[in-house]
Scaffold this active site. Structure first.
Site, short mmCIF file in Angstrom:
data_model
loop_
_atom_site.label_atom_id
_atom_site.label_comp_id
_atom_site.label_asym_id
_atom_site.label_seq_id
_atom_site.Cartn_x
_atom_site.Cartn_y
_atom_site.Cartn_z
N ASP A 183 0.78 -1.26 0.00
CA ASP A 183 0.00 0.00 0.00
C ASP A 183 0.80 1.30 0.00
O ASP A 183 1.80 1.43 0.73
CB ASP A 183 -0.86 0.10 1.27
CG ASP A 183 -1.60 -1.15 1.60
OD1 ASP A 183 -1.59 -2.09 0.80
OD2 ASP A 183 -2.20 -1.18 2.69
N PHE B 122 1.95 -0.97 10.04
CA PHE B 122 0.99 -1.12 8.94
C PHE B 122 0.61 0.25 8.37
O PHE B 122 1.09 1.29 8.82
CB PHE B 122 -0.24 -1.89 9.44
CG PHE B 122 -0.09 -3.39 9.37
CD1 PHE B 122 1.16 -3.99 9.31
CD2 PHE B 122 -1.22 -4.22 9.37
CE1 PHE B 122 1.29 -5.38 9.25
CE2 PHE B 122 -1.11 -5.60 9.30
CZ PHE B 122 0.14 -6.19 9.25
#
Ligand code: FRU
Length: 497
Positions: free
Chosen positions: A40, A99
């Site tokens: 991402d 994350f």
């Protein structure tokens, strides 16, 4: 600023081995990681007049593992300057990964990163499970220090029934003197929801406001990577659901992307939906994130991959993962519009223009070839109101390989097909999607950059993205029609110096 051993190790590794990743094996203007694995986009934002982009990163191999944040910046979305890794999983609360998250420029000139810290604990059942919390780091655009107050949003800040295992990907923004963040969560029904938080000082206390939108098991399960903004008089929520089941030609199965457009009920902190659609209709697109440029454009970038196909890697490459080329967004007739950022036009050279070419069967056009191109093809029936069966553009061809875009006017569908692009695994290679009928007329813009094809239909009404695995020497382009069509072709080579 003291750097942790883990961050130093990652920086030394990428500085030592990164330069061996040969530039000619990378796309020319699509962002790729310094070395190793990337997923991402994170922290896509403006900082001190430049666009910063961070990314989910494992420098040590081309497989996903304990996540770091890689870092690049750009002034034009074309040339990406590499910066050292920004975050490493070096604290107890993020020891199993930093994350996804986002970034914002603080009024005092520092840059704030907000990310999900992951720590695994063994449940009573014996199962290893994540604990996901939201954390902050502050820096100067290169080095970042994690806050002592971390985590700033954790299990206690969840609404009843909210999962502390799936609670991630904060997107932060500022409105006046208030900071807001949307975070993905799994509520009691086991699917997904997007939670809204706010804070005055942003460093310590975050207040839970409510559920901005919930999945109710309708569009997949856990909703990852939310982004929420106002655009053209509407409010837009982007999210990437896991475990979707296919719905018509709108949503494919697996990890997908969803755009919800509507009005925002501030009292209830709730998005009132007017339209729900896919963001990209192709094969490789996930976890998009946006920023607002100083001149007011909403620009989106996404991971140009999909989890399901991420095991399918180009042989010998020392990096894995590309970002899409950034896209300018708009809302028109209640739908999302997306086109490559206008900065791409500065790379256009050697214009080739064909007008009113009559096509029946298969043809090539002189000087229309290449693997770094921006090409717009407009097609209409040769006879007024007379429909043809299909029209195709074949790119990245060499007799053995090709990738195809096909339009079928009788069912208003476009198909992208990379079956014969040289892909070495038996993965999904074909995607069909509906386009708006225009009496058999369609405009197809293709942006190729060595190992990818991004298609924009009818001035950005739809986008469809696909990675291709074809050797870069396969650069032939042909056009094919079942029936008779008239086409205009405008093609540029894209040159990045
Ligand atoms: C989406 C995602 C995020 C998570 C990250 C981990 O692709 O699963 O939800 O933060 O990847 O790398």
């Amino acid at each position: 600023m003291m750097l942790s051993e883990k961050l130093k190790k990652a920086r030394e590794f990428e500085a030592h081995y990164g330069p061996f990743v040969q530039e000619e094996h990378r796309p020319a203007f699509h962002m790729t990681p310094t070395i190793g694995w990337m997923n991402d986009p994170n922290g896509f934002s403006v900082y001190q007049g430049e666009y910063h982009l961070f990314y989910q990163y494992n420098p040590y191999s081309t497989k996903w593992d304990t996540m770091h944040w890689g870092h690049v910046k750009t002034r034009d979305f074309i040339r990406w300057e590499r910066l050292p890794a920004a975050l490493a999983p070096d604290m107890e609360y993020d020891k199993n990964g930093c994350f996804s998250g986002s970034a914002v420029e603080l009024p005092d000139g520092r840059q704030l990163l907000m990310y999900t810290g992951v720590r695994q604990v063994r449940e009573e059942s014996g199962e290893l499970c994540d604990r996901q919390v939201q954390c902050l780091a502050i820096g100067d655009g290169v080095d970042y220090e994690k806050l002592d107050a971390n985590p700033v949003i954790s299990a206690e800040d969840l609404p009843e029934g909210g999962s502390h295992v799936d609670f991630r990907d904060p997107k932060i923004w500022r409105e006046g003197d208030t900071y807001y963040a949307v975070v993905g969560n799994r509520p009691a029904d086991g699917s997904g929801s997007i939670l809204l938080y706010e804070s005055k000082d942003c460093f310590t206390t975050w207040k839970y406001d409510g559920v901005l939108a919930a999945c109710h098991n309708q569009y997949g399960q856990m909703w990852e990577c939310p982004d929420f903004f106002q655009l053209d008089g509407k409010y837009v929520l982007l999210t990437s659901p896991q475990e979707m089941t296919a719905i018509g030609l709108e949503f494919h199965a697996g990890n997908g992307t969803v755009c919800l457009i509507g009005e925002y009920d501030r009292e209830r902190c709730h998005l009132v939906r007017e339209n729900v659609q896919a963001i990209d209709y192709g094969l490789d697109f996930y976890a998009p994130q946006t920023l607002e440029t100083p001149d007011g454009r909403r620009v989106m970038i996404a991971w140009m991959q999909n989890w399901e196909t991420s095991g399918c890697q180009r042989k010998g490459a020392q990096y894995f993962g590309q970002m899409t080329f950034p896209r300018e967004l708009g809302v028109k007739d209640g739908r999302l519009i997306q086109n490559p950022v206008r900065e791409l036009e500065a790379c256009r050279s050697y214009q080739i223009l064909y007008k009113n070419v009559l096509l029946t069967g298969l043809t090539t056009l002189r000087n229309v070839k290449g693997r770094m191109i921006d090409m717009t093809v407009t097609v209409r029936p040769a006879v007024q109101n007379g429909l043809y069966h299909w029209f195709k553009i074949n790119v990245a061809g060499d007799g053995e390989y090709m990738t195809t875009v096909r339009y079928k006017p009788e069912c208003n569908t476009v198909r992208i097909d990379r079956t014969h692009c040289g892909v070495p695994h038996d993965i999904v290679n074909v995607r069909d999607f509906l386009v708006r009928p225009r009496q058999g007329e369609i405009k197809l813009r293709l942006v190729l950059d060595r190992y990818s094809m991004e298609l924009f239909v009818n001035d950005g009404e739809q986008a469809a993205t696909s990675v291709i695995y074809t050797d870069v020497n396969a650069n032939a382009i042909s056009f094919e029609a079942d029936g008779s069509v008239i086409m205009d072709v405008e093609k540029y080579d894209l040159i990045v110096d």
